[in-house]
Every structure is written in structure tokens, then in C-alpha cells.
Design a protein around this motif. Structure first.
Motif, PDB file in Angstrom:
ATOM      1  N   MET A 152       0.743  -1.244   0.033  1.00 44.45           N
ATOM      2  CA  MET A 152      -0.013  -0.026  -0.040  1.00 44.45           C
ATOM      3  C   MET A 152       0.756   1.061   0.114  1.00 44.45           C
ATOM      4  O   MET A 152       1.890   1.301   0.667  1.00 44.45           O
ATOM      5  CB  MET A 152      -0.743  -0.167   1.438  1.00 44.45           C
ATOM      6  CG  MET A 152      -1.654  -1.235   1.345  1.00 44.45           C
ATOM      7  SD  MET A 152      -3.008  -1.483   0.013  1.00 44.45           S
ATOM      8  CE  MET A 152      -3.822   0.182   0.283  1.00 44.45           C
ATOM      9  N   THR A 156       1.905   4.753   1.344  1.00 43.03           N
ATOM     10  CA  THR A 156       1.667   5.473   2.587  1.00 43.03           C
ATOM     11  C   THR A 156       1.912   6.607   3.037  1.00 43.03           C
ATOM     12  O   THR A 156       2.601   7.268   2.164  1.00 43.03           O
ATOM     13  CB  THR A 156       2.603   4.435   3.956  1.00 43.03           C
ATOM     14  OG1 THR A 156       3.875   4.806   3.419  1.00 43.03           O
ATOM     15  CG2 THR A 156       2.493   2.877   3.591  1.00 43.03           C
ATOM     16  N   ARG A 157       1.156   7.422   4.088  1.00 45.93           N
ATOM     17  CA  ARG A 157       1.423   8.615   4.000  1.00 45.93           C
ATOM     18  C   ARG A 157       2.550   8.523   5.620  1.00 45.93           C
ATOM     19  O   ARG A 157       2.153   8.351   6.639  1.00 45.93           O
ATOM     20  CB  ARG A 157       0.276   9.465   4.662  1.00 45.93           C
ATOM     21  CG  ARG A 157      -0.459   9.589   3.507  1.00 45.93           C
ATOM     22  CD  ARG A 157      -1.937  10.229   3.769  1.00 45.93           C
ATOM     23  NE  ARG A 157      -2.818   8.960   4.300  1.00 45.93           N
ATOM     24  CZ  ARG A 157      -4.014   9.245   4.659  1.00 45.93           C
ATOM     25  NH1 ARG A 157      -4.615  10.343   4.658  1.00 45.93           N
ATOM     26  NH2 ARG A 157      -4.830   8.160   5.394  1.00 45.93           N
ATOM     27  N   SER A 213     -13.143  13.512   7.621  1.00 46.00           N
ATOM     28  CA  SER A 213     -11.763  12.704   7.235  1.00 46.00           C
ATOM     29  C   SER A 213     -11.713  11.372   7.984  1.00 46.00           C
ATOM     30  O   SER A 213     -12.056  11.077   8.861  1.00 46.00           O
ATOM     31  CB  SER A 213     -10.522  13.473   7.456  1.00 46.00           C
ATOM     32  OG  SER A 213     -10.155  13.690   8.828  1.00 46.00           O
ATOM     33  N   ARG A 247      -9.060   8.106   8.548  1.00 45.83           N
ATOM     34  CA  ARG A 247      -7.603   7.603   8.361  1.00 45.83           C
ATOM     35  C   ARG A 247      -7.663   6.039   8.882  1.00 45.83           C
ATOM     36  O   ARG A 247      -8.203   6.105  10.082  1.00 45.83           O
ATOM     37  CB  ARG A 247      -6.618   8.434   9.174  1.00 45.83           C
ATOM     38  CG  ARG A 247      -5.419   8.103   8.811  1.00 45.83           C
ATOM     39  CD  ARG A 247      -4.443   9.116   9.599  1.00 45.83           C
ATOM     40  NE  ARG A 247      -4.734  10.504   9.109  1.00 45.83           N
ATOM     41  CZ  ARG A 247      -4.134  11.442   9.643  1.00 45.83           C
ATOM     42  NH1 ARG A 247      -3.446  11.638  10.809  1.00 45.83           N
ATOM     43  NH2 ARG A 247      -4.615  12.517   9.209  1.00 45.83           N
ATOM     44  N   GLU A 295      -9.443  -1.515  -3.138  1.00 46.53           N
ATOM     45  CA  GLU A 295      -9.529  -0.725  -4.084  1.00 46.53           C
ATOM     46  C   GLU A 295     -10.363   0.373  -3.581  1.00 46.53           C
ATOM     47  O   GLU A 295     -10.244   1.581  -3.785  1.00 46.53           O
ATOM     48  CB  GLU A 295     -10.195  -1.253  -5.333  1.00 46.53           C
ATOM     49  CG  GLU A 295      -9.318  -2.014  -6.277  1.00 46.53           C
ATOM     50  CD  GLU A 295      -9.747  -2.897  -7.335  1.00 46.53           C
ATOM     51  OE1 GLU A 295     -11.139  -2.701  -7.564  1.00 46.53           O
ATOM     52  OE2 GLU A 295      -9.053  -3.576  -8.106  1.00 46.53           O
ATOM     53  N   CYS A 300     -10.707   1.264  -0.253  1.00 46.10           N
ATOM     54  CA  CYS A 300     -10.280   1.954   1.158  1.00 46.10           C
ATOM     55  C   CYS A 300      -8.775   2.358   0.991  1.00 46.10           C
ATOM     56  O   CYS A 300      -8.300   3.038   2.099  1.00 46.10           O
ATOM     57  CB  CYS A 300     -10.194   0.688   2.003  1.00 46.10           C
ATOM     58  SG  CYS A 300     -11.836  -0.068   2.222  1.00 46.10           S
ATOM     59  N   GLU A 301      -7.939   1.880   0.119  1.00 47.92           N
ATOM     60  CA  GLU A 301      -6.388   2.010   0.204  1.00 47.92           C
ATOM     61  C   GLU A 301      -6.209   3.407   0.282  1.00 47.92           C
ATOM     62  O   GLU A 301      -5.061   3.977   0.897  1.00 47.92           O
ATOM     63  CB  GLU A 301      -5.799   1.533  -1.064  1.00 47.92           C
ATOM     64  CG  GLU A 301      -6.114   2.153  -2.394  1.00 47.92           C
ATOM     65  CD  GLU A 301      -5.451   1.404  -3.637  1.00 47.92           C
ATOM     66  OE1 GLU A 301      -4.783   0.348  -3.322  1.00 47.92           O
ATOM     67  OE2 GLU A 301      -5.858   1.619  -4.671  1.00 47.92           O
ATOM     68  N   SER A 302      -6.787   4.583  -0.414  1.00 49.89           N
ATOM     69  CA  SER A 302      -6.301   5.777   0.065  1.00 49.89           C
ATOM     70  C   SER A 302      -6.586   6.312   1.241  1.00 49.89           C
ATOM     71  O   SER A 302      -5.885   7.524   1.714  1.00 49.89           O
ATOM     72  CB  SER A 302      -7.233   6.736  -0.958  1.00 49.89           C
ATOM     73  OG  SER A 302      -8.607   6.729  -0.597  1.00 49.89           O
ATOM     74  N   PHE A 303      -7.153   5.644   2.122  1.00 51.15           N
ATOM     75  CA  PHE A 303      -7.366   5.962   3.758  1.00 51.15           C
ATOM     76  C   PHE A 303      -6.367   5.496   4.405  1.00 51.15           C
ATOM     77  O   PHE A 303      -6.097   5.494   5.527  1.00 51.15           O
ATOM     78  CB  PHE A 303      -8.704   5.741   3.923  1.00 51.15           C
ATOM     79  CG  PHE A 303      -9.850   6.257   3.287  1.00 51.15           C
ATOM     80  CD1 PHE A 303      -9.957   7.696   3.187  1.00 51.15           C
ATOM     81  CD2 PHE A 303     -10.409   5.276   2.601  1.00 51.15           C
ATOM     82  CE1 PHE A 303     -11.073   8.121   2.462  1.00 51.15           C
ATOM     83  CE2 PHE A 303     -11.736   5.837   1.642  1.00 51.15           C
ATOM     84  CZ  PHE A 303     -12.056   7.269   1.722  1.00 51.15           C
ATOM     85  N   GLN A 326      -2.678   3.713   6.115  1.00 51.28           N
ATOM     86  CA  GLN A 326      -1.186   4.065   6.468  1.00 51.28           C
ATOM     87  C   GLN A 326      -0.925   2.621   6.861  1.00 51.28           C
ATOM     88  O   GLN A 326      -1.467   2.354   8.076  1.00 51.28           O
ATOM     89  CB  GLN A 326      -0.976   5.168   7.570  1.00 51.28           C
ATOM     90  CG  GLN A 326      -1.361   6.445   6.927  1.00 51.28           C
ATOM     91  CD  GLN A 326      -0.945   7.542   8.087  1.00 51.28           C
ATOM     92  OE1 GLN A 326      -1.690   8.510   8.209  1.00 51.28           O
ATOM     93  NE2 GLN A 326       0.104   7.206   8.838  1.00 51.28           N
TER      94      GLN A 326
END
Length: 496
Positions: A18, A20-21, A64, A66, A262, A264-267, A269
Motif C-alpha cells: 500500500m 503510505t503517508r 476525514s 484515516r 480498491e 479503502c487504500e487511499s485512507f 497507512q
């Protein structure tokens, strides 16, 4: 007769790298979004289901999201990896027909399910040899099954009679024994283990003949460790009731995890372990990361095991902590081997070793017999499962030593097992499956009802909060997400 179904109960994990941020370990700071913030701790089945539900309402809630996952992958116990065309699971990928929440989620995500094969077979070890048990097979297989039932040292006429008595007992509660709504069976969770239940109902021969082995395979635990209500549900739904069906995703459980990823991945870390969920004055404030960073939040969904939840939420009242600390998990070491040829008997999905067998193995399965896509054409994928104290003894070894020990043991019973397989993988599960010990269903149910009064904005999710299963994890995540949305909505109304 349905020992083979045990292998279907195991749940794997999907491996997805994934983006990561990154957190900054050199700074101790509070990160705060402009709107309300929801944190999800854990990206296993419960965490992903919660995140998907939250994401569906993202525009409406003006908040938001996370997700903080401690490991470097998502999916929790739904792990899978592809090796040279083999789809290797840490467990099987079957969804029971009573997993309504999971089946609905698969349909909504476009994951195709197909019914598992009706013809099934397995072998049980006893008296120095394997005895065949088949369902829906040929005349020869049917005669083999009858021979096993009559002459196997593991079976007896008295045990078969007790099986019929258990069938009658459970059939009376068939509508309540369901993975979708555990509240209908809370009255069965009397504080007795399943072993206590069999003793009280004079079912000891059945337990020795079949029940103990089935529970070993379903839970990696024992009848003394599993609560009566959970044991009754597992055995009725997976083995005793001949009318139940199960399903497999076309591409295995990996397809379900990929579809969730697909969304959830943008949320998410990954590699972001939470050290502590912060509670102050009975209200959640955020989380403290292992890096020292503090992230503020208005709501936190803790989608971890009960063990981890108790560790990272130290401010919980003692009565809540007591319940979480009483939740227990089994241990399992699961090995996968890529082979050129099947080593099990023709028509057999699994070979089972009842308690007392002269081996540390519990079961050896041929996954390709259930899911042909698990291996390239002409190849097969075999899993060896070791549970309990034997698994914990293996954990002390490195992977190469575990592989060698298990191959040597398998060759004692399966002459076709090669000394050097195409590949081998070791999956260590110190906390493999929730055992739902006696009284746990009722205690956790009551604890969750009290939690909001102790910790506003904190929501617990995980299979331990329901009837333990993939479906329980998914359902708990969705329920926690909906409760957090309702909580945030009440916060907004209060600010107006």
C-alpha cells in the motif's frame, strides 16, 4: 463424516503493498483536520469493512477518515500471496451460506461466488491407517464410508447414535444457530464449555469420535476451550446439518480483499502501529503512535484483536478490561507446499489426525480439490496445519527448520511427499482464531452495551464481538462504522 469441511473454515489474508503517508518520527505533534476526524485502528476484515462503510458516507459526513495498520500489509487474517502461479492462502477461502453480511458485501463489490463442490471426501487416521469418508461420491466411495463407520477404531455404533441425538438437539435450535445474528443464541452461552455440554448430555462417545477433531480443525482449539454455544453453532452449520452450503470466490478470498482494497487504500497507512488510544474524561481524544506522534480524532474504531485492544486502551474501566482480557485465541502454524503431484488419496480433500494420533500434525489438505484455480494446471497445493502446544513449539524455530521438521513428519504418513517441494511457506499465527470461551458471547455483548457510557467516541470491532468468523468480523466493522457516524452526527447537532 464432514471433517473435510474444517479446512474451509480457515480464513486467509491478502497481501497488497500500500502507498503510505509517512509519519515523522523526529516530531511529536498533533495532526488535526478541519472537519471531524475518524480513525480506524487495524486494516483486517473488521477494519476494511468499517472503512468501506465510512467511505460510502464520506460526502455526507464532511469528515476525514484515516486507517492505521501496524503491519506492512492489509487484510489481517485474509492473507494470500501468489508464487509462480500458485495462489497460496494461510487458510481456505470458503464463505458459509449463513455469512449473509459477507455475501452481500461480495455482491456489492462485484466479487463472484460459486457453490463449493457437492462431492467431498476426507480421511481420518486411526489404528495405523487412514479411513475414507465421502459425501456424494461413487458407489465405491459410499461403501468405503460405510466400512469406515462400522469398523474404524475412531467410530462406534454408540458414537453414531450419540451423533443422531446431537443432531436432534441442535435441529430444535437451528433457526438460532446462525453466524449472522448471534444474539438469538445468547441463552445457550451458559458458562459451560462444549465439553461440559457433551458431558451433561451424555455425548462423550460422539465427542471422542468426531466432535473433538472437528473443533480442533475449526478453531485450532479444544472442546474445553470453546464455549458450548459457539461449539454448537460451528458443528451444526459446518458439519452436522447436511442442508447447509458454502461458497468460494472465483479468484479465492484474494478477490474480496482486492475489491475492498480498491475502495479503502487511499485512507490506509501501513506500518503505522498505534501505541495508545487516548481517553480523557470518558471521551476519546485520538491516538498516540509508536513514533511519538499524536493524532487527534473525534471517533476511533478499534478493529484489532481483543488482546491488542486491552493493551492499547489502558484507560478502560476494569470491568471492560476484564472482559477483553478473558477473550482467548488459539495458536496455529500453517505450512503451504507447492507440489507436482497430489499426495492425498484420490477424491480426498483432507487427511485428519484425531487427538491421540502419533503425530503433531492436525490436518493436511489439498486445496486444489476445492479450488482448482489455487495451482497451475497439473500442480497441487498442500497445506499442513499444526495447532496448540505443538504450534507454539514450532514458533521457536526458524522457517527452514520448521519446513524440514514438518516435511519429515508428513513423509511418515504420505510416501509421495517430496523431500524438496517446489516451494514452502510458513505462516505463524500466535493468535489464530478466537475461541469464544464459555460465557464470552454474553459477556462481550453486555460489555459493548455499556461501553458508550465509559468511552464516548470509542467503538470496538472484531470477530470476538460477534460469533467468531469472517462474517462476525465484517459485520462488527460495519456496525462500528454506523455507530460512529451516528455519534458524529450527534456532535454536529450539538454544535449548532
Amino acid at each position: 463424516m464432514s471433517y473435510w469441511l474444517a479446512l474451509q473454515f480457515w480464513v486467509g489474508r491478502e497481501k497488497y503493498p500500500m502507498a503510505t503517508r509517512e509519519t515523522d518520527p523526529t516530531r511529536n505533534r498533533v495532526r488535526r483536520s478541519k472537519g471531524l476526524e475518524i480513525l480506524v485502528v487495524g486494516a483486517g476484515a473488521a477494519g476494511l469493512a468499517a472503512t468501506r462503510r465510512l467511505a460510502a458516507s464520506l460526502k455526507e459526513i464532511n469528515s476525514s477518515i484515516r486507517v492505521l495498520e501496524a503491519s506492512d500489509k492489509i487484510g489481517g487474517r485474509m492473507f494470500c500471496e501468489e508464487i509462480d502461479g500458485f495462489r497460496v492462502y494461510s487458510g481456505a477461502s470458503v464463505i458459509h451460506e449463513s455469512f449473509a453480511t459477507t455475501r452481500d458485501l461480495a455482491r456489492e463489490l462485484g466479487v463472484e461466488l460459486f457453490q463449493s463442490p457437492k462431492k467431498k471426501g476426507g480421511q481420518s487416521y486411526g489404528g495405523g491407517r487412514f479411513w475414507g469418508l465421502y459425501v456424494g461420491g461413487s458407489l465405491k466411495q459410499t461403501l468405503t464410508t460405510l466400512h469406515t463407520m462400522l469398523f474404524s477404531p475412531q467410530h462406534s455404533l454408540a458414537g453414531n447414535w450419540e451423533f443422531m441425538r446431537l443432531f436432534a438437539i441442535l435441529k430444535k435450535r437451528a433457526k438460532d444457530l446462525d453466524f449472522e445474528d448471534h444474539t438469538r443464541m445468547l441463552d445457550l452461552d451458559t458458562g459451560d464449555s462444549f465439553a461440559d455440554f457433551t458431558r451433561a448430555n451424555s455425548l462423550g462417545r460422539y465427542l471422542k469420535q468426531a466432535g473433538e477433531l472437528d473443533l480442533n480443525c475449526f478453531t485450532a482449539g479444544t472442546s474445553e476451550q470453546v464455549g458450548a454455544a459457539y461449539g454448537m453453532a460451528l458443528l451444526w452449520l459446518w458439519t452436522i446439518n447436511p442442508a447447509t452450503r458454502s461458497y468460494l470466490p472465483r479468484q479465492g478470498i484474494a478477490a474480496l480483499v482486492k475489491a475492498l482494497a480498491e475502495v479503502c487504500e487511499s485512507f490506509i497507512q501501513v506500518s503505522s502501529p498505534v501505541k495508545r488510544i487516548i481517553l480523557e474524561d470518558g471521551e476519546v481524544r485520538g491516538v498516540a503512535m509508536a513514533t511519538g506522534e499524536v493524532i487527534e480524532a473525534d471517533a476511533v474504531i478499534c478493529a484489532t484483536t481483543a488482546t491488542t485492544a486491552a493493551q492499547i486502551i489502558p484507560e478502560l474501566p476494569q470491568d471492560v478490561r476484564t472482559v477483553l482480557e478473558r477473550v482467548s485465541y488459539s495458536s496455529c502454524c500453517n505450512l503451504a507446499f507447492g507440489l507436482d503431484e497430489n499426495i492425498l488419496a484420490d477424491g480426498s480433500h483432507a487427511a485428519l489426525f484425531p487427538p491421540g494420533s502419533p503425530t503433531f500434525l492436525t490436518m493436511v489438505t489439498n486445496l486444489v480439490a476445492l479450488a482448482p484455480d489455487a495451482a497451475p494446471p497439473g500442480k497441487t497445493l498442500v497445506h499442513a496445519v499444526v495447532i496448540g502446544e505443538h504450534a507454539r513449539a514450532l514458533f521457536a524455530l526458524d522457517d527452514d527448520d520448521i519446513v524440514q521438521r514438518v516435511i519429515e513428519e508428513m513423509r511418515r504418513f504420505f510416501p509421495g511427499m517430496p523431500q524438496h517441494p517446489l516451494f514452502a511457506r510458513v505462516y505463524r499465527w500466535p493468535e489464530a482464531l478466537c475461541l469464544s470461551p464459555a460465557g464470552m458471547l454474553r459477556d462481550v455483548h453486555d460489555m459493548l452495551r455499556r461501553l458508550n457510557g465509559y468511552a464516548r467516541g470509542l467503538f470496538l470491532a472484531g470477530d470476538y464481538t460477534r460469533l467468531p468468523s469472517l462474517n462476525g468480523a465484517m459485520k462488527s466493522g460495519i456496525a462500528a462504522a454506523e455507530a460512529s457516524l451516528s455519534y458524529l452526527d450527534s456532535m454536529r447537532r450539538g454544535r449548532k
